[in-house]
Design a protein around this motif. Structure first.
Motif, PDB file in Angstrom:
ATOM      1  N   MET A  83       0.824  -1.224   0.000  1.00 33.14           N
ATOM      2  CA  MET A  83       0.000   0.000   0.000  1.00 33.14           C
ATOM      3  C   MET A  83       0.857   1.272   0.000  1.00 33.14           C
ATOM      4  SD  MET A  83      -3.093  -0.975  -0.144  1.00 33.14           S
ATOM      5  CE  MET A  83      -4.124   0.360   0.451  1.00 33.14           C
ATOM      6  N   ALA A  84       2.061   1.167  -0.486  1.00 36.95           N
ATOM      7  CA  ALA A  84       2.967   2.319  -0.433  1.00 36.95           C
ATOM      8  C   ALA A  84       3.529   2.687  -1.805  1.00 36.95           C
ATOM      9  CB  ALA A  84       4.106   2.050   0.553  1.00 36.95           C
ATOM     10  N   LEU A  85       3.311   1.816  -2.802  1.00 29.96           N
ATOM     11  CA  LEU A  85       3.884   2.107  -4.130  1.00 29.96           C
ATOM     12  C   LEU A  85       3.400   3.472  -4.643  1.00 29.96           C
ATOM     13  CD1 LEU A  85       5.761   0.234  -5.755  1.00 29.96           C
ATOM     14  CD2 LEU A  85       3.807  -0.370  -7.172  1.00 29.96           C
ATOM     15  N   HIS A  86       2.108   3.750  -4.437  1.00 29.37           N
ATOM     16  CA  HIS A  86       1.563   5.013  -4.956  1.00 29.37           C
ATOM     17  C   HIS A  86       1.988   6.222  -4.108  1.00 29.37           C
ATOM     18  CE1 HIS A  86      -1.420   3.847  -1.940  1.00 29.37           C
ATOM     19  NE2 HIS A  86      -1.804   5.112  -1.908  1.00 29.37           N
ATOM     20  N   HIS A  87       2.734   5.973  -3.032  1.00 26.95           N
ATOM     21  CA  HIS A  87       3.276   7.092  -2.239  1.00 26.95           C
ATOM     22  C   HIS A  87       4.681   7.490  -2.708  1.00 26.95           C
ATOM     23  CE1 HIS A  87       0.390   7.495   1.178  1.00 26.95           C
ATOM     24  NE2 HIS A  87       0.040   6.296   0.758  1.00 26.95           N
ATOM     25  N   LEU A  88       5.299   6.663  -3.544  1.00 27.57           N
ATOM     26  CA  LEU A  88       6.695   6.930  -3.896  1.00 27.57           C
ATOM     27  C   LEU A  88       6.807   8.034  -4.945  1.00 27.57           C
ATOM     28  CD1 LEU A  88       8.194   3.317  -4.256  1.00 27.57           C
ATOM     29  CD2 LEU A  88       7.853   4.686  -2.187  1.00 27.57           C
ATOM     30  N   PHE A 131      -9.510  11.852  -2.879  1.00 28.92           N
ATOM     31  CA  PHE A 131      -9.707  13.128  -2.167  1.00 28.92           C
ATOM     32  C   PHE A 131      -8.487  13.388  -1.268  1.00 28.92           C
ATOM     33  CE2 PHE A 131     -11.079  15.294   1.728  1.00 28.92           C
ATOM     34  CZ  PHE A 131     -11.738  16.412   1.230  1.00 28.92           C
ATOM     35  N   GLY A 132      -8.101  12.377  -0.502  1.00 25.42           N
ATOM     36  CA  GLY A 132      -6.955  12.516   0.416  1.00 25.42           C
ATOM     37  C   GLY A 132      -5.641  12.704  -0.325  1.00 25.42           C
ATOM     38  N   SER A 133      -5.449  11.943  -1.415  1.00 30.24           N
ATOM     39  CA  SER A 133      -4.170  12.060  -2.139  1.00 30.24           C
ATOM     40  C   SER A 133      -4.079  13.419  -2.835  1.00 30.24           C
ATOM     41  CB  SER A 133      -3.971  10.896  -3.118  1.00 30.24           C
ATOM     42  OG  SER A 133      -4.967  10.880  -4.096  1.00 30.24           O
ATOM     43  N   ASN A 134      -5.226  13.919  -3.297  1.00 34.10           N
ATOM     44  CA  ASN A 134      -5.280  15.247  -3.911  1.00 34.10           C
ATOM     45  C   ASN A 134      -4.848  16.323  -2.916  1.00 34.10           C
ATOM     46  OD1 ASN A 134      -6.059  16.871  -6.083  1.00 34.10           O
ATOM     47  ND2 ASN A 134      -7.873  15.597  -6.388  1.00 34.10           N
ATOM     48  N   ILE A 135      -5.378  16.251  -1.712  1.00 35.69           N
ATOM     49  CA  ILE A 135      -5.028  17.251  -0.685  1.00 35.69           C
ATOM     50  C   ILE A 135      -3.539  17.145  -0.353  1.00 35.69           C
ATOM     51  CG2 ILE A 135      -5.353  17.894   1.756  1.00 35.69           C
ATOM     52  CD1 ILE A 135      -8.295  17.679   1.314  1.00 35.69           C
ATOM     53  N   ASP A 136      -3.029  15.931  -0.211  1.00 40.31           N
ATOM     54  CA  ASP A 136      -1.593  15.766   0.054  1.00 40.31           C
ATOM     55  C   ASP A 136      -0.771  16.447  -1.035  1.00 40.31           C
ATOM     56  OD1 ASP A 136      -1.859  14.399   2.408  1.00 40.31           O
ATOM     57  OD2 ASP A 136      -1.517  12.403   1.570  1.00 40.31           O
ATOM     58  N   ARG A 137      -1.146  16.214  -2.299  1.00 41.02           N
ATOM     59  CA  ARG A 137      -0.358  16.791  -3.412  1.00 41.02           C
ATOM     60  C   ARG A 137      -0.414  18.319  -3.395  1.00 41.02           C
ATOM     61  NH1 ARG A 137      -2.593  12.564  -6.261  1.00 41.02           N
ATOM     62  NH2 ARG A 137      -4.061  13.896  -7.381  1.00 41.02           N
ATOM     63  N   ILE A 138      -1.609  18.864  -3.103  1.00 45.33           N
ATOM     64  CA  ILE A 138      -1.743  20.331  -3.042  1.00 45.33           C
ATOM     65  C   ILE A 138      -0.795  20.878  -1.967  1.00 45.33           C
ATOM     66  CG2 ILE A 138      -3.338  22.216  -2.426  1.00 45.33           C
ATOM     67  CD1 ILE A 138      -5.581  20.362  -3.699  1.00 45.33           C
ATOM     68  N   ASN A 142       4.101  13.987  -1.607  1.00 46.04           N
ATOM     69  CA  ASN A 142       3.913  13.081  -2.730  1.00 46.04           C
ATOM     70  C   ASN A 142       2.892  11.999  -2.385  1.00 46.04           C
ATOM     71  OD1 ASN A 142       5.211  12.490  -5.480  1.00 46.04           O
ATOM     72  ND2 ASN A 142       4.852  10.507  -4.539  1.00 46.04           N
ATOM     73  N   HIS A 143       1.836  11.903  -3.146  1.00 47.55           N
ATOM     74  CA  HIS A 143       0.808  10.866  -2.934  1.00 47.55           C
ATOM     75  C   HIS A 143       0.022  10.755  -4.234  1.00 47.55           C
ATOM     76  CE1 HIS A 143      -2.502   9.200  -0.004  1.00 47.55           C
ATOM     77  NE2 HIS A 143      -2.227   8.372  -0.998  1.00 47.55           N
ATOM     78  N   ASN A 144       0.389   9.763  -5.040  1.00 47.73           N
ATOM     79  CA  ASN A 144      -0.305   9.579  -6.320  1.00 47.73           C
ATOM     80  C   ASN A 144      -1.699   9.025  -6.074  1.00 47.73           C
ATOM     81  OD1 ASN A 144       1.934  10.162  -8.199  1.00 47.73           O
ATOM     82  ND2 ASN A 144       2.862   8.383  -7.204  1.00 47.73           N
ATOM     83  N   SER A 145      -2.575   9.190  -7.072  1.00 50.95           N
ATOM     84  CA  SER A 145      -3.844   8.462  -7.036  1.00 50.95           C
ATOM     85  C   SER A 145      -3.487   6.990  -7.215  1.00 50.95           C
ATOM     86  CB  SER A 145      -4.730   8.917  -8.187  1.00 50.95           C
ATOM     87  OG  SER A 145      -4.953  10.302  -8.092  1.00 50.95           O
ATOM     88  N   SER A 146      -4.465   6.103  -6.979  1.00 49.20           N
ATOM     89  CA  SER A 146      -4.126   4.688  -7.152  1.00 49.20           C
ATOM     90  C   SER A 146      -3.866   4.395  -8.632  1.00 49.20           C
ATOM     91  CB  SER A 146      -5.241   3.817  -6.599  1.00 49.20           C
ATOM     92  OG  SER A 146      -6.496   4.297  -7.020  1.00 49.20           O
ATOM     93  N   PHE A 147      -3.084   3.330  -8.886  1.00 49.23           N
ATOM     94  CA  PHE A 147      -2.722   2.945 -10.251  1.00 49.23           C
ATOM     95  C   PHE A 147      -3.680   1.870 -10.768  1.00 49.23           C
ATOM     96  CE2 PHE A 147       1.678   3.673  -8.338  1.00 49.23           C
ATOM     97  CZ  PHE A 147       1.805   4.956  -8.842  1.00 49.23           C
ATOM     98  N   LYS A 148      -3.744   1.741 -12.086  1.00 46.76           N
ATOM     99  CA  LYS A 148      -4.470   0.596 -12.656  1.00 46.76           C
ATOM    100  C   LYS A 148      -3.659  -0.663 -12.385  1.00 46.76           C
ATOM    101  CE  LYS A 148      -7.030   2.732 -16.346  1.00 46.76           C
ATOM    102  NZ  LYS A 148      -7.071   3.115 -17.746  1.00 46.76           N
ATOM    103  N   LYS A 149      -4.336  -1.797 -12.308  1.00 45.60           N
ATOM    104  CA  LYS A 149      -3.649  -3.068 -12.015  1.00 45.60           C
ATOM    105  C   LYS A 149      -2.519  -3.329 -13.020  1.00 45.60           C
ATOM    106  CE  LYS A 149      -4.626  -7.991 -11.870  1.00 45.60           C
ATOM    107  NZ  LYS A 149      -5.688  -9.008 -11.996  1.00 45.60           N
TER     108      LYS A 149
END
Ligand SMILES: C[S@@+](CC[C@H](N)C(=O)[O-])C[C@H]1O[C@@H](n2cnc3c(N)ncnc32)[C@H](O)[C@@H]1O
Length: 233
Positions: A83-88, A131-138, A142-149
């Protein structure tokens, strides 16, 4: 996690590195999969590490980012990231660092939520997460939206690990079946929103809170499906 235990039951894994370990949510799964292995957890967030240390006194923790692992080459039999790949900030750099510290013939385990093929209740979860990842980025975190499989599978492949096995898992629950739980999620979103008061995106994200409430009441709120990918070095 049965599929993980079954996959590794005839493999020798003496030490495992958990990257982006946070408060240690994935450590129990690692302990149950690799019962005799020594586990190390790393994360850049010192508060999360403090929490993890209390919960897992037998595990050693160090503060570091995936993109710069402070271990010598070939140090571990396996490395995991849950659950951390999209945080990198740099997914490939993180995966390649994991590959560097894993011995030849060793393993990577990626556990990650994904954004496609979700049911309506899971789409509500995606809305909440984005919503949360958007606020982090603003706010510059660094917090990407989730990725496609497919993107997750491709990232593992590209890093040089050969994918051996992957499977999906999900929880069949409605996390807001209880109205007070829904209210508490909405409160959390509103508190988070206040962090960006005065930013141009504020009004648009305020609207998202209303959309979340409306959609959660119609469809419920179910965690997104996750994929576990096992690759060999
Ligand atoms: C959603 S938590 C996942 C925690 C846990 N592994 C789990 O399965 O629930 C994401 C974690 O990634 C960490 N993180 C953020 N940037 C990172 C980086 N560059 N390298 C490693 N971890 C990072 C965060 O501090 C946070 O603890």
């Amino acid at each position: 996690m049965k599929q993980l235990i079954d996959f590794f039951k005839d493999k020798t894994v003496n030490n495992v590195l958990d990257v982006g370990t946070g408060t240690g949510n994935f450590l129990e799964i690692l302990q149950e999969t690799f019962q005799a292995a020594q586990i190390t957890g790393v994360d850049p967030n010192p508060e999360s590490l403090q929490e993890a240390e209390k919960l897992f006194p037998e595990i050693s923790f160090q503060k570091m980012v995936a993109e710069k692992l402070e271990f010598t080459d070939n140090s571990f039999d396996a490395a995991s990231i849950s659950m951390a790949l999209h945080h990198l900030p740099d997914v490939q750099k993180g995966l390649q660092e994991m590959r560097r510290v894993v011995k030849p013939g060793g393993w990577i385990i990626v556990n990650e939520l994904f954004s496609n093929n979700l049911n309506p209740a899971q789409e509500v979860h995606k809305l909440y997460h984005h919503f949360g990842s958007n606020i982090d980025r603003i706010l510059g975190v660094n917090h990407n939206s989730s990725f496609k499989k497919e993107v997750i599978l491709q990232a593992v492949q590209e890093s040089g690990f050969a994918i051996q096995f992957h499977f999906e898992h999900k929880k069949e629950v409605n996390l807001v079946a209880d109205k007070t739980e829904l209210e508490s999620r909405i409160e959390k979103m509103k508190l988070n929103l206040e962090k960006i008061k005065g930013y141009p995106e504020y009004e648009q994200l305020k609207l998202q809170v209303e959309i979340f409430k409306e959609q959660a009441l119609i469809h419920g709120f179910q965690p997104a499906t996750k994929v576990v990918v096992i690759g060999k070095n």
